[in-house]
Scaffold this motif. Structure first.
Motif, PDB file in Angstrom:
ATOM      1  N   ASP A 111      34.880 -96.486  50.612  1.00 32.70           N
ATOM      2  CA  ASP A 111      34.139 -95.372  51.196  1.00 32.70           C
ATOM      3  C   ASP A 111      32.664 -95.675  50.975  1.00 32.70           C
ATOM      4  O   ASP A 111      32.056 -95.236  50.001  1.00 32.70           O
ATOM      5  N   THR A 167      42.468 -98.571  52.724  1.00 37.43           N
ATOM      6  CA  THR A 167      41.928 -97.370  53.349  1.00 37.43           C
ATOM      7  C   THR A 167      40.426 -97.567  53.486  1.00 37.43           C
ATOM      8  O   THR A 167      39.742 -97.854  52.499  1.00 37.43           O
ATOM      9  N   THR A 169      38.022-100.763  44.451  1.00 37.53           N
ATOM     10  CA  THR A 169      37.415 -99.539  44.967  1.00 37.53           C
ATOM     11  C   THR A 169      35.943 -99.815  45.215  1.00 37.53           C
ATOM     12  O   THR A 169      35.257-100.353  44.340  1.00 37.53           O
ATOM     13  N   GLU A 228      40.500 -99.445  48.400  1.00 33.62           N
ATOM     14  CA  GLU A 228      39.994 -98.163  48.873  1.00 33.62           C
ATOM     15  C   GLU A 228      38.483 -98.279  49.019  1.00 33.62           C
ATOM     16  O   GLU A 228      37.786 -98.588  48.047  1.00 33.62           O
ATOM     17  N   ASN A 269      45.358-103.975  46.659  1.00 29.63           N
ATOM     18  CA  ASN A 269      45.151-102.645  47.230  1.00 29.63           C
ATOM     19  C   ASN A 269      43.659-102.348  47.255  1.00 29.63           C
ATOM     20  O   ASN A 269      42.939-102.676  46.307  1.00 29.63           O
TER      21      ASN A 269
END
Length: 256
Positions: free
Chosen positions: A148, A163, A129, A146, A144
């Protein structure tokens, strides 16, 4: 960034650097090591201008460090840590919040980055993340992912699925499942979802690609995928070019 990627190499370099602190410990030495530094709530609180290198078990850090940070350890929790030099961490799970003026290299299991990187950011993890602001080029790899965050000098990300939100300036390269194995289904991996503000186009290669409603993509944007990309209502893409992947390796499709 290669010189930082192996944390053991960085630790050896730190040992030869004047003005650094070297602490070697195992799990049973935790209390003894804590007495060598000011501590609060189970955290070692740093306040020094030199380097800090440690080979240890689990480690919790706060405070300020003027030089480089080099860690080979169990789990690492850096809470609001400010580092004036470079950071190199090889550990189990890593949770880093704070600010680093120099380059950052992290290798771990579950890794969470939430902070400012003043230079290059490189992270390899099982699950990843990323939040915050990265001034230099970013290279991310995980199972995986993520994201932002704001990237000021490009983003290269490789993952099983990912993502991507936030904002990207400079070159963008996203890869999910570089090599597709024969007779294997990829129903639960190979997904790329992009909801970011992308200023300079880029290249994306995966199994399935979704351009979310929040996406704003300027410039030439190439998509290589097994399926036609899904462009949600509200998304804006200036120049989208789709090429069927046909199970080819992404490294053979994306320009390097």
């Amino acid at each position: 960034m290669t010189k930082l990627w192996l944390a053991a190499t960085a630790l050896t370099t730190a040992l030869m650097t004047s003005g650094c602190v070297i602490v070697v410990a195992d799990e049973g030495d935790g209390a003894k090591m804590m007495r060598q530094h000011r501590s609060a709530d189970g955290y070692i609180v740093l306040d020094r201008d030199g380097d800090y290198s440690r080979l240890s078990g689990d480690l919790n850090l706060r405070g300020r460090l003027g030089g480089d940070l080099s860690l080979v350890s169990g789990d690492v929790d850096a809470d609001g840590l400010e580092v004036g030099g470079e950071v190199s961490i090889a550990a189990g799970d890593v949770n880093f919040t704070g600010k680093v003026d120099g380059e950052v290299s992290i290798a771990g299991g579950d890794v969470s980055w939430n902070g400012e990187a003043g230079d290059e950011l490189s992270i390899a993890a099982g699950n990843l993340t990323v939040h915050g602001h990265i001034a230099g080029p970013a290279s991310l790899a995980s199972g995986n992912m993520e994201v932002d965050a704001t990237f000021r000098d490009g983003l290269s990300a490789h993952a099983g699925s990912m993502t991507i939100n936030g904002e990207v300036h400079g070159p963008l390269e996203l890869v999910a499942i570089n090599e597709m194995r024969r007779n294997r289904d990829y129903d639960d991996e190979g997904d790329i979802e992009i909801g970011a503000r992308v200023h300079d186009g880029g290249q994306v290669c995966g199994i399935r690609v979704t351009i979310a409603s929040t996406a704003r993509i300027d410039g030439h944007f190439e998509v290589f995928a097994e399926h036609q990309p899904v462009v949600e209502s509200g998304a804006r893409v200036d120049d989208l070019v789709f090429t069927p992947r046909d199970r080819r390796d992404c490294e053979d499709l994306i320009d390097n």
